[in-house]
Design a protein around this motif. Structure first.
Motif, mmCIF file in Angstrom:
data_model
loop_
_atom_site.group_PDB
_atom_site.id
_atom_site.type_symbol
_atom_site.label_atom_id
_atom_site.label_comp_id
_atom_site.label_asym_id
_atom_site.label_seq_id
_atom_site.Cartn_x
_atom_site.Cartn_y
_atom_site.Cartn_z
ATOM 1 N N TYR A 1 -2.107 9.635 -22.486
ATOM 2 C CA TYR A 1 -2.046 8.622 -23.528
ATOM 3 C C TYR A 1 -1.806 7.232 -22.937
ATOM 4 C CZ TYR A 1 -1.548 12.659 -26.614
ATOM 5 O OH TYR A 1 -1.750 13.842 -27.268
ATOM 6 N N HIS A 2 -2.135 7.049 -21.657
ATOM 7 C CA HIS A 2 -2.042 5.756 -20.967
ATOM 8 C C HIS A 2 -0.616 5.232 -20.853
ATOM 9 C CE1 HIS A 2 -6.391 5.664 -21.097
ATOM 10 N NE2 HIS A 2 -6.369 5.788 -22.409
ATOM 11 N N ASP A 3 0.361 6.108 -21.013
ATOM 12 C CA ASP A 3 1.750 5.654 -20.854
ATOM 13 C C ASP A 3 2.055 5.288 -19.408
ATOM 14 O OD1 ASP A 3 3.176 5.855 -23.493
ATOM 15 O OD2 ASP A 3 2.309 7.855 -23.395
ATOM 16 N N SER A 4 1.422 5.955 -18.462
ATOM 17 C CA SER A 4 1.639 5.601 -17.055
ATOM 18 C C SER A 4 1.132 4.194 -16.769
ATOM 19 C CB SER A 4 0.936 6.610 -16.132
ATOM 20 O OG SER A 4 1.561 7.868 -16.199
ATOM 21 N N MET A 5 -0.011 3.824 -17.370
ATOM 22 C CA MET A 5 -0.543 2.489 -17.163
ATOM 23 C C MET A 5 0.379 1.440 -17.789
ATOM 24 S SD MET A 5 -4.239 0.899 -18.274
ATOM 25 C CE MET A 5 -3.811 0.963 -20.023
ATOM 26 N N ILE A 6 0.854 1.692 -19.010
ATOM 27 C CA ILE A 6 1.761 0.745 -19.665
ATOM 28 C C ILE A 6 3.060 0.636 -18.877
ATOM 29 C CG2 ILE A 6 3.039 0.255 -21.774
ATOM 30 C CD1 ILE A 6 0.907 1.859 -23.291
ATOM 31 N N GLY B 1 4.088 -0.696 -9.577
ATOM 32 C CA GLY B 1 3.363 -0.878 -10.837
ATOM 33 C C GLY B 1 1.874 -0.674 -10.687
ATOM 34 N N LEU B 2 1.291 -1.237 -9.628
ATOM 35 C CA LEU B 2 -0.138 -1.048 -9.391
ATOM 36 C C LEU B 2 -0.473 0.430 -9.174
ATOM 37 C CD1 LEU B 2 -0.985 -4.060 -7.043
ATOM 38 C CD2 LEU B 2 -1.604 -3.778 -9.452
ATOM 39 N N GLY B 3 0.438 1.153 -8.527
ATOM 40 C CA GLY B 3 0.202 2.573 -8.320
ATOM 41 C C GLY B 3 0.105 3.336 -9.623
ATOM 42 N N TYR B 4 1.000 3.030 -10.575
ATOM 43 C CA TYR B 4 0.931 3.681 -11.882
ATOM 44 C C TYR B 4 -0.365 3.323 -12.606
ATOM 45 C CZ TYR B 4 5.760 5.325 -11.764
ATOM 46 O OH TYR B 4 6.906 5.986 -11.446
ATOM 47 N N ILE B 5 -0.751 2.042 -12.539
ATOM 48 C CA ILE B 5 -1.965 1.601 -13.235
ATOM 49 C C ILE B 5 -3.200 2.265 -12.630
ATOM 50 C CG2 ILE B 5 -3.412 -0.395 -13.739
ATOM 51 C CD1 ILE B 5 -0.816 -2.078 -13.718
ATOM 52 N N ILE B 6 -3.306 2.233 -11.301
ATOM 53 C CA ILE B 6 -4.466 2.828 -10.625
ATOM 54 C C ILE B 6 -4.486 4.337 -10.820
ATOM 55 C CG2 ILE B 6 -5.518 3.261 -8.370
ATOM 56 C CD1 ILE B 6 -4.490 0.503 -7.507
ATOM 57 N N GLY B 7 -3.327 4.961 -10.640
ATOM 58 C CA GLY B 7 -3.268 6.409 -10.775
ATOM 59 C C GLY B 7 -3.680 6.889 -12.153
ATOM 60 N N SER B 8 -3.245 6.152 -13.175
ATOM 61 C CA SER B 8 -3.567 6.552 -14.543
ATOM 62 C C SER B 8 -5.034 6.300 -14.887
ATOM 63 C CB SER B 8 -2.663 5.790 -15.517
ATOM 64 O OG SER B 8 -3.030 6.043 -16.851
ATOM 65 N N THR B 9 -5.511 5.099 -14.607
ATOM 66 C CA THR B 9 -6.875 4.733 -15.028
ATOM 67 C C THR B 9 -7.949 5.447 -14.213
ATOM 68 O OG1 THR B 9 -6.752 2.788 -13.579
ATOM 69 C CG2 THR B 9 -6.141 2.476 -15.882
ATOM 70 N N VAL B 10 -7.776 5.498 -12.896
ATOM 71 C CA VAL B 10 -8.798 6.111 -12.048
ATOM 72 C C VAL B 10 -8.887 7.615 -12.301
ATOM 73 C CG1 VAL B 10 -9.479 6.588 -9.666
ATOM 74 C CG2 VAL B 10 -8.618 4.332 -10.277
ATOM 75 N N THR B 11 -7.739 8.274 -12.396
ATOM 76 C CA THR B 11 -7.757 9.723 -12.632
ATOM 77 C C THR B 11 -8.377 10.051 -13.979
ATOM 78 O OG1 THR B 11 -5.735 9.903 -11.312
ATOM 79 C CG2 THR B 11 -6.347 11.813 -12.617
ATOM 80 N N SER B 12 -8.065 9.242 -14.988
ATOM 81 C CA SER B 12 -8.673 9.461 -16.311
ATOM 82 C C SER B 12 -10.177 9.236 -16.264
ATOM 83 C CB SER B 12 -8.035 8.517 -17.338
ATOM 84 O OG SER B 12 -6.662 8.789 -17.474
ATOM 85 N N ALA B 13 -10.589 8.180 -15.543
ATOM 86 C CA ALA B 13 -12.018 7.894 -15.448
ATOM 87 C C ALA B 13 -12.775 8.992 -14.712
ATOM 88 C CB ALA B 13 -12.235 6.555 -14.740
ATOM 89 N N VAL C 1 0.829 -1.208 0.000
ATOM 90 C CA VAL C 1 0.000 0.000 0.000
ATOM 91 C C VAL C 1 0.865 1.260 0.000
ATOM 92 C CG1 VAL C 1 -1.647 1.337 1.377
ATOM 93 C CG2 VAL C 1 -1.964 -1.127 1.104
ATOM 94 N N THR C 2 1.935 1.271 0.784
ATOM 95 C CA THR C 2 2.787 2.467 0.842
ATOM 96 C C THR C 2 3.465 2.742 -0.498
ATOM 97 O OG1 THR C 2 4.598 1.114 1.728
ATOM 98 C CG2 THR C 2 3.203 2.257 3.312
ATOM 99 N N TYR C 3 3.919 1.691 -1.179
ATOM 100 C CA TYR C 3 4.540 1.898 -2.496
ATOM 101 C C TYR C 3 3.504 2.226 -3.557
ATOM 102 C CZ TYR C 3 9.299 0.794 -1.194
ATOM 103 O OH TYR C 3 10.559 0.857 -0.645
ATOM 104 N N MET C 4 2.288 1.714 -3.414
ATOM 105 C CA MET C 4 1.212 2.114 -4.319
ATOM 106 C C MET C 4 0.959 3.611 -4.206
ATOM 107 S SD MET C 4 -1.656 -0.921 -4.003
ATOM 108 C CE MET C 4 -2.923 0.223 -4.561
ATOM 109 N N ALA C 5 0.933 4.120 -2.976
ATOM 110 C CA ALA C 5 0.686 5.552 -2.773
ATOM 111 C C ALA C 5 1.774 6.398 -3.416
ATOM 112 C CB ALA C 5 0.585 5.847 -1.279
ATOM 113 N N THR C 6 3.026 5.963 -3.263
ATOM 114 C CA THR C 6 4.138 6.715 -3.859
ATOM 115 C C THR C 6 4.019 6.758 -5.375
ATOM 116 O OG1 THR C 6 5.575 6.062 -2.032
ATOM 117 C CG2 THR C 6 6.639 6.867 -4.026
ATOM 118 N N SER C 7 3.670 5.618 -5.988
ATOM 119 C CA SER C 7 3.577 5.559 -7.447
ATOM 120 C C SER C 7 2.333 6.252 -7.968
ATOM 121 C CB SER C 7 3.601 4.103 -7.912
ATOM 122 O OG SER C 7 4.857 3.529 -7.640
ATOM 123 N N ILE C 8 1.260 6.245 -7.194
ATOM 124 C CA ILE C 8 0.086 7.026 -7.603
ATOM 125 C C ILE C 8 0.460 8.503 -7.702
ATOM 126 C CG2 ILE C 8 -2.138 7.907 -6.762
ATOM 127 C CD1 ILE C 8 -2.821 5.098 -5.850
#
Length: 514
Positions: free
Chosen positions: A324-329, A206-218, A77-84
Motif C-alpha cells: 500500500y506504498h507505506d514504505s515509500m511514504i 529514506g531513498l532506500g525505502y522509496i526505491i525498495g518500495s517502488t521498484v519492487t512493486s514495478a 549507498v550503504t544506507y540505501m542498501a540497508t533500507s532497501i
C-alpha cells in the motif's frame, strides 16, 4: 675535578631544557594566535590551523571537498542498501517463510558481524593504508550484496551467511571514513563536514525505502533485481576512491603523528575511557537512540501496513504481499525528518553552547525525552488515524535525529585525541551491538509471543506488534536520562582531555626539537 665538571654539565643541560621549554611554550601560544603565514593571499581572520593545513596534509581544500563528496556518496549507498532490505521485508518473509523473529535474526547477524569487525578494521587502520582497506572492503561488500540477490527461495541459512559477510565488509568503510574526514579538516569546519557526511544516514535510509518500495512493486514483487541496484553503485564508489581519493597522513590536522600500536597501552586506554563518565553515559544514551531507530526502520512500515488493513482504507489484496506504498511514504518522512533533525540539532547545540558549555548533552537529553512522547502517541494511535500517526512519527524522528551527529561528537571530544580511535571503536561496538543489532530481534520476539493464539487475525497481528513497539518510548526515556547525567560530568572530562592533549603536544615538540 670530575664532580665539578659533572655539576657544570648538569647546569648547562638544565639551562638548555629551560630555554627549549620557553621556546615550546611560545610555539604553543603561537598556535592560538594570528602568526605570520607562508602565503600573503590568506584571508584575514581565518583560522591559523586551517591556513597551515595544506602543507601538513599535502591535500588542497578543493581536493578535500571532493574526497568528502565521494565519502558521502558511498555512505549514502550503504544506507540505501540497508533500507532497501527493510523495505522489501514482506517479500523476504514470503520467499523464505519467516516471521518477525526471522527478520530480527537478519538484523542481528548483519549488525553483529559489522560490530565485531569494527575492532579488526580499527586496528588495521592504525598500521595500514585506510584507502586500501576501504577499497577492498567496499568491493567485497558490493560482491556479497549482489550475491544475496541470487539466494534461492526458502534457503534462509545461505541468505544469513551472505548477510554476515556483507556486514563484515561494510564495517571497513564506516569505521575508517570518519577518521579520514577528521584528518582533512580542523576545528568548527571539521564538525560541519562530519555532520554533512552524517546527512547520508537519513537521506540514504529514506531513498532506500522509496526505491525498495517502488521498484519492487514495478517489477511485480521481484525483490532480487531491487537488491542489485546498490552493488552497482558501490562498484562506482570503489572506482572513485581508487582514482580520486588521496589518503591524508594520520593526525596532521592536529599536528600529531601516529604512534606505534601497543597492546598494553590499548588496554590502559580502554580502562581510562571506561572511567570517563560523560563518555559512558553518552554512549548509553546513543545505544538507546540506536535501539529505537533500528526498531523503527524495521518494524514501523509493517505496523503501518497492518494498521491500514484494520482501518480498511483500501480493499484487501489477493496476493501474498500487500503493498500500500507505506514504505515509500515512510521513506519520504525519514528523509525530510532526518535532514531537519540533524541540521537543527547541530545549529541549536552550537548556539546554546555559547551560553552553556553543557549544551550538547542537554540538547540530546531533552530531545530524546520529547521524542519518547511523540513516538508513544504515534504507536498508540496507529489503528485510529494513519495521518496522525505519520505526523507524530515525523516529529518523533526529527527529535531522534537531533541527537545523531551531536552524540557522536560528544564521545570524541570528551577523551584525549590520543585515545579517539579506541573511543570510536568502543562507542560503535556498544551503541550498535546493544542497540540496532538486537532491537528488531527483541521487538519481533515480543510480537510473536503475543500473537501465538491466533496468528491469522489481522487485528491481533497489529496489536501484538503495536504493544512490542511501545517498549521503544521507554528505552528512549532511559537514553534521555543518560544524556542528562552526562551533562553533570562533561565540563570536567573536557578539561581533562584538553590537559592531556596539551601535555602530548608539548611532549612531541620537545622530542622533535633540534
Amino acid at each position: 675535578m670530575a664532580e665539578v665538571a659533572a655539576a657544570m654539565r648538569k647546569c648547562e643541560v638544565e639551562a638548555e631544557l629551560e630555554e627549549r621549554g620557553a621556546e615550546n611554550m611560545a610555539l604553543l601560544d603561537n598556535s592560538t594566535k594570528n602568526t605570520p603565514l607562508p602565503s600573503d593571499d590568506v584571508e584575514k581572520g581565518a583560522d591559523p590551523q586551517e591556513q597551515d593545513l595544506l602543507p601538513r596534509t599535502g591535500i588542497s581544500h578543493t581536493c578535500a571537498i571532493i574526497i568528502l563528496v565521494i565519502l558521502f556518496y558511498i555512505n549514502l549507498v550503504t544506507y540505501m542498501a540497508t533500507s532497501i532490505g527493510a523495505a522489501i521485508l514482506p517479500y523476504l518473509q514470503a520467499s523464505f517463510k519467516i516471521d518477525e523473529s526471522g527478520i530480527g535474526l537478519i538484523s542481528i547477524v548483519f549488525t553483529g558481524s559489522y560490530v565485531l569487525f569494527t575492532l579488526v578494521y580499527g586496528f588495521l587502520g592504525d598500521c595500514c593504508s585506510r584507502k586500501c582497506i576501504m577499497c577492498v572492503g567496499m568491493a567485497i561488500w558490493s560482491v556479497t550484496e549482489f550475491c544475496s540477490s541470487f539466494t534461492p527461495d526458502e534457503n534462509f541459512t545461505q541468505f544469513l551467511i551472505i548477510k554476515g559477510l556483507t556486514g563484515a565488509a561494510a564495517a571497513s568503510y564506516s569505521t575508517l571514513a570518519p577518521s579520514i574526514i577528521a584528518d582533512l579538516f580542523v576545528g568548527d569546519k571539521r564538525s560541519r563536514m562530519l555532520y554533512i557526511y552524517n546527512l547520508a544516514v537519513p537521506v540514504g535510509s529514506g531513498l532506500g525505502y522509496i526505491i525498495g518500495s517502488t521498484v519492487t512493486s514495478a517489477l511485480g514483487g521481484n525483490w532480487h533485481w531491487t537488491v542489485r541496484i546498490c552493488p552497482a553503485l558501490g562498484i562506482l564508489g570503489v572506482l572513485l576512491m581508487i582514482f580520486l581519493v588521496k589518503e591524508p597522513s594520520r593526525g596532521p590536522a592536529e599536528g600529531n603523528n601516529s604512534k606505534s600500536f601497543s597492546l598494553r597501552r590499548w588496554f590502559s586506554d580502554v580502562k581510562l575511557i571506561s572511567k570517563n563518565r560523560s563518555f559512558m553515559f553518552s554512549t548509553l544514551g546513543t545505544t538507546a537512540l540506536n535501539f529505537t531507530a533500528g526498531a523503527i526502520d524495521i518494524c514501523v512500515p509493517e505496523l503501518l501496513l497492518r494498521a491500514r488493513k484494520i482501518l480498511q482504507e483500501t480493499a484487501p489484496c489477493q496476493t501474498d504481499v500487500c503493498n500500500y506504498h507505506d514504505s515509500m511514504i515512510f521513506g519520504i518522512v525519514t528523509v525530510v525528518a532526518g535532514i531537519i533533525g540533524i541540521v537543527a540539532g547541530v545549529e541549536i547545540a552550537k548556539r546554546y553552547k555559547k551560553y552553556n558549555p553543557r549544551a550538547d548533552p542537554l540538547v540530546c537529553g531533552f530531545s530524546l525525552l520529547g521524542s519518547a512522547i511523540f513516538l508513544f502517541l504515534a504507536f498508540y494511535l496507529a489503528n485510529i488515524s494513519l495521518v496522525a500517526t505519520y505526523v507524530l512519527i515525523f516529529i518523533g524522528e526529527i527529535l531522534l535525529m537531533t541527537n545523531f551527529s551531536i552524540s557522536a561528537d560528544i564521545c570524541l571530544y570528551v577523551v584525549s585525541p590520543a585515545r579517539t580511535t579506541t573511543a570510536q571503536a568502543m562507542f560503535m561496538i556498544l551503541s550498535n551491538l546493544l542497540g540496532d543489532a538486537i532491537s528488531p530481534l527483541i521487538i519481533g520476539g515480543i510480537s510473536n509471543l503475543t500473537n501465538r493464539q491466533n496468528p491469522d487475525s489481522a487485528r491481533l497481528s497489529f496489536h501484538s506488534l503495536q504493544y512490542a513497539l511501545l517498549a521503544c518510548p521507554f528505552v528512549v526515556t532511559l537514553g534521555g536520562a543518560c544524556f542528562l547525567l552526562a551533562s553533570f560530568y562533561i565540563e570536567k572530562d573536557c578539561e581533562k582531555a584538553e590537559m592531556e592533549d596539551e601535555d602530548c603536544v608539548l611532549e612531541e615538540v620537545i622530542v622533535t626539537s633540534p
